[in-house]
Design a protein around this motif. Structure first.
Motif, PDB file in Angstrom:
ATOM      1  N   ARG A 196      77.167  26.269  35.318  1.00  0.00           N
ATOM      2  CA  ARG A 196      75.936  25.900  36.616  1.00  0.00           C
ATOM      3  C   ARG A 196      76.945  25.145  37.687  1.00  0.00           C
ATOM      4  O   ARG A 196      78.316  24.869  37.422  1.00  0.00           O
ATOM      5  CB  ARG A 196      75.316  24.481  36.122  1.00  0.00           C
TER       6      ARG A 196
ATOM      7  N   ARG B  63      67.576  29.934  38.465  1.00  0.00           N
ATOM      8  CA  ARG B  63      67.137  29.998  37.067  1.00  0.00           C
ATOM      9  C   ARG B  63      65.716  30.666  37.299  1.00  0.00           C
ATOM     10  O   ARG B  63      64.755  29.635  38.048  1.00  0.00           O
ATOM     11  CB  ARG B  63      67.248  29.037  36.143  1.00  0.00           C
TER      12      ARG B  63
ATOM     13  N   ASP C 169      69.561  33.625  34.316  1.00  0.00           N
ATOM     14  CA  ASP C 169      70.533  32.603  35.330  1.00  0.00           C
ATOM     15  C   ASP C 169      71.085  33.718  36.248  1.00  0.00           C
ATOM     16  O   ASP C 169      72.020  34.561  35.745  1.00  0.00           O
ATOM     17  CB  ASP C 169      71.598  32.096  34.200  1.00  0.00           C
TER      18      ASP C 169
ATOM     19  N   LEU D  18      70.370  26.438  40.096  1.00  0.00           N
ATOM     20  CA  LEU D  18      71.323  26.521  39.120  1.00  0.00           C
ATOM     21  C   LEU D  18      72.638  25.744  39.956  1.00  0.00           C
ATOM     22  O   LEU D  18      72.743  25.599  40.997  1.00  0.00           O
ATOM     23  CB  LEU D  18      71.801  27.829  38.743  1.00  0.00           C
TER      24      LEU D  18
END
Length: 283
Positions: free
Chosen positions: A33, A126, A208, A283
């Motif tokens: 992340r 995401r 993601d 993210l």
């Protein structure tokens, strides 16, 4: 996958550059992340209403979208094909007389629910949803995105397409990316992976999406990943996936396709895809 009916004929006149995975991709580690605002919910829908989907988040694309790629359905905005009930958005394909009165094998209706001009997503992001997807010969339920390329919102494949999940016929979940070749915006460079079929219940499908990579997950397990360098090595132009422009989300059930083949007379209808919830997070 499901090319836009008004533009796919142009794309089909060119030689598509196709790169796809023939086997299921192994589980992969989730991408790291980024710092600052990670995990922030941008928008969501729990589909707890009644009637049509929330008009603040969703609209419809109606008519014969996908016809040039062999699809057999007419998309409507009827509650008979898309409705909220029992805490889910239900998209149903039906074998019945369509509004344009076409005969078999085009006598199907369905719905194509889209967040275009209402809600969007731009990496790093995401996108995930809990979905119960049908499996049947000739069916193609899908959860995907298309790019809002300025002035090219219908310019496939240059706008970019991210297929978060598709279930092609009787096969397992498929994860694909469609974008333009560096040398020709009308050439489709496809990359993707797949896995064995999952059971018929609800599963969480997710991507993601970072500016330089995308990873696909099923029930929290990474199943396929692609980065900018890999895609460009195949001749693709990553611009559509870099965050240069946002993407909108689509949920639909297509009937028949050049990829999956026509639906069979023996395939039972109606066939329903149910979406329990959908979330878009930073993210």
């Amino acid at each position: 996958m499901k090319s836009l009916s008004t533009i796919v004929a142009v794309a089909l006149t060119t030689m598509a550059v196709v790169v796809s995975s023939a086997t299921a991709a192994p589980a992969l580690a989730a991408p790291a992340r980024t710092q600052g605002g990670a995990g922030t919910l941008l928008w969501e829908d729990q589909f707890n209403g009644y009637g049509g989907p929330d008009p603040a988040k969703w609209g419809f694309q109606t008519g014969r979208w996908g016809a040039s790629s062999g699809e057999q359905q007419y998309y409507t905005d009827s509650w008979n094909n898309a409705n909220q009930s029992n805490g889910s958005l239900n998209i149903t394909a039906r074998r019945e007389n369509p509004p344009d009165r076409k005969q078999a094998p085009y006598n199907f209706t369905s719905a194509r629910v889209v967040s275009m001009y209402k809600q969007s997503a731009t990496p790093p992001v995401r996108i995930e949803a809990s979905i119960k997807m049908p499996r049947a010969q000739g069916l193609l339920p899908a959860f995907w995105t298309l790019g809002m390329q300025p002035g090219g919102e219908y310019s496939w494949p240059s706008q970019g397409e991210v297929d978060i999940v598709e279930i092609p016929g009787m096969y397992g979940p498929s994860f694909n990316l469609h974008g333009p070749a560096r040398s020709n915006p009308n050439q489709d460079v496809k990359a993707g992976g797949s896995m064995n079929p999952v059971d018929s219940g609800f599963h969480t499908y997710r991507i993601d999406w970072l500016p330089t990579s995308i990873t696909w997950f099923v029930d929290g397990i990474a199943r396929y990943s692609l980065n900018q360098a890999q895609y460009e090595a195949k001749g693709g132009n990553w611009t559509a996936f870099s965050g240069t422009w946002p993407h909108y989300i689509l949920l639909n059930v297509a009937v028949g396709n050049n990829w999956t083949g026509k639906t069979l007379n023996s395939t039972p209808y109606p066939q329903t895809m149910s979406v329990d919830w959908l979330r878009v997070s930073r993210l």
